[in-house]
Scaffold this motif. Structure first.
Motif, PDB file in Angstrom:
ATOM      1  N   UNK A  50       0.829  -1.206   0.000  1.00 39.66           N
ATOM      2  CA  UNK A  50       0.000   0.000   0.000  1.00 39.66           C
ATOM      3  C   UNK A  50       0.861   1.253   0.000  1.00 39.66           C
ATOM      4  N   UNK A  51       1.881   1.256   0.847  1.00 43.88           N
ATOM      5  CA  UNK A  51       2.746   2.430   0.942  1.00 43.88           C
ATOM      6  C   UNK A  51       3.492   2.691  -0.368  1.00 43.88           C
ATOM      7  N   UNK A  52       3.903   1.628  -1.043  1.00 49.20           N
ATOM      8  CA  UNK A  52       4.637   1.799  -2.303  1.00 49.20           C
ATOM      9  C   UNK A  52       3.795   2.514  -3.350  1.00 49.20           C
ATOM     10  N   UNK A  53       2.483   2.336  -3.270  1.00 46.23           N
ATOM     11  CA  UNK A  53       1.586   3.018  -4.204  1.00 46.23           C
ATOM     12  C   UNK A  53       1.236   4.430  -3.748  1.00 46.23           C
ATOM     13  N   UNK A  54       1.098   4.608  -2.444  1.00 46.38           N
ATOM     14  CA  UNK A  54       0.645   5.898  -1.919  1.00 46.38           C
ATOM     15  C   UNK A  54       1.765   6.911  -1.704  1.00 46.38           C
ATOM     16  N   UNK A  55       2.943   6.428  -1.328  1.00 50.05           N
ATOM     17  CA  UNK A  55       4.049   7.343  -1.027  1.00 50.05           C
ATOM     18  C   UNK A  55       4.362   8.296  -2.182  1.00 50.05           C
ATOM     19  N   UNK A  56       4.483   7.815  -3.432  1.00 51.24           N
ATOM     20  CA  UNK A  56       4.779   8.752  -4.523  1.00 51.24           C
ATOM     21  C   UNK A  56       3.704   9.824  -4.703  1.00 51.24           C
TER      22      UNK A  56
END
Length: 213
Positions: A50-56
């Motif tokens: 989830x973070x890999x998608x949201x962080x950017x």
């Protein structure tokens, strides 16, 4: 910006694709300093995904992306930092691993002495307010009192959690907290989050910090 800034906290459970769209909309509403990806029940694998998608998306919006508790997911997703509130020892390890290149925040302390001791580890902020409790319309009295006390006496920035209505933002901003956290109020069903962020910033604009002589 000489007034409190907005600190968004995601719901504890969310669909990642849906949250990605909501975050994109949120940033069209105005200034957001930070977004905490808060999924306390998720595995490291799921949280990292989830973070890999949201962080950017968060970073492109000009905000810092903070992952709740999981240093591994925070590191591997490219997040700007991690929020650690499990123990003083865990916090010290996070500070050692992440600082100075990334942000480390903390919170959840029950006693003033603990707040001071945890802040002395070199964290970037201390968070007042219980993330795991159901939110009420008003900010918790203890959150307001703690933020007022901290803002008056200490240099480490503090974040104070508002209630689940926008009207509480003014009360929280009046404490002198550097950041005002918004959680449930930002994610209400059938709510235009862009408008929520715009209104939140309008309220915060009315609470400038006192001029330093």
């Amino acid at each position: 910006m000489n007034r409190p800034r907005l600190f968004l906290v995601t719901p504890p459970e969310f669909d990642t694709a849906d949250m990605a769209e909501k975050l994109k909309q949120a940033f069209t509403g105005g200034d957001i300093a930070c977004v905490m990806i808060y999924r306390p029940g998720a595995s490291t694998k799921d949280l990292q995904a989830a973070a890999s998608e949201l962080v950017p998306i968060i970073q492109e919006g000009g905000a810092a992306a903070i992952v709740y508790r999981d240093t591994q997911a925070a590191g591997r997703s490219g997040a700007d930092g991690v929020h650690v509130d499990t123990s003083l020892e865990d916090l010290k390890l996070a500070v050692e691993s992440f600082k100075p290149d990334r942000i480390v925040g903390t919170g959840g302390t029950k006693l003033k002495h603990d707040s001071m001791e945890w802040a002395e580890t070199g964290v970037d902020y201390i968070f007042f307010g219980k993330l795991d409790l159901p939110e009420k319309a008003e900010a918790h009295d203890r959150t307001l009192a703690s933020a007022s006390w901290w803002a008056e006496l200490f240099e480490t920035p503090c974040v104070a959690l508002a209630g689940n209505t926008l009207e509480t933002l003014g009360d929280v901003a009046a404490t002198g907290a550097d950041f005002v956290a918004l959680k449930d109020a930002a994610w209400q069903p059938d709510t235009d989050i862009s408008s929520v962020i715009a209104e939140a910033n309008r309220i915060l604009d009315a609470h400038p910090f006192p001029e330093v002589e």
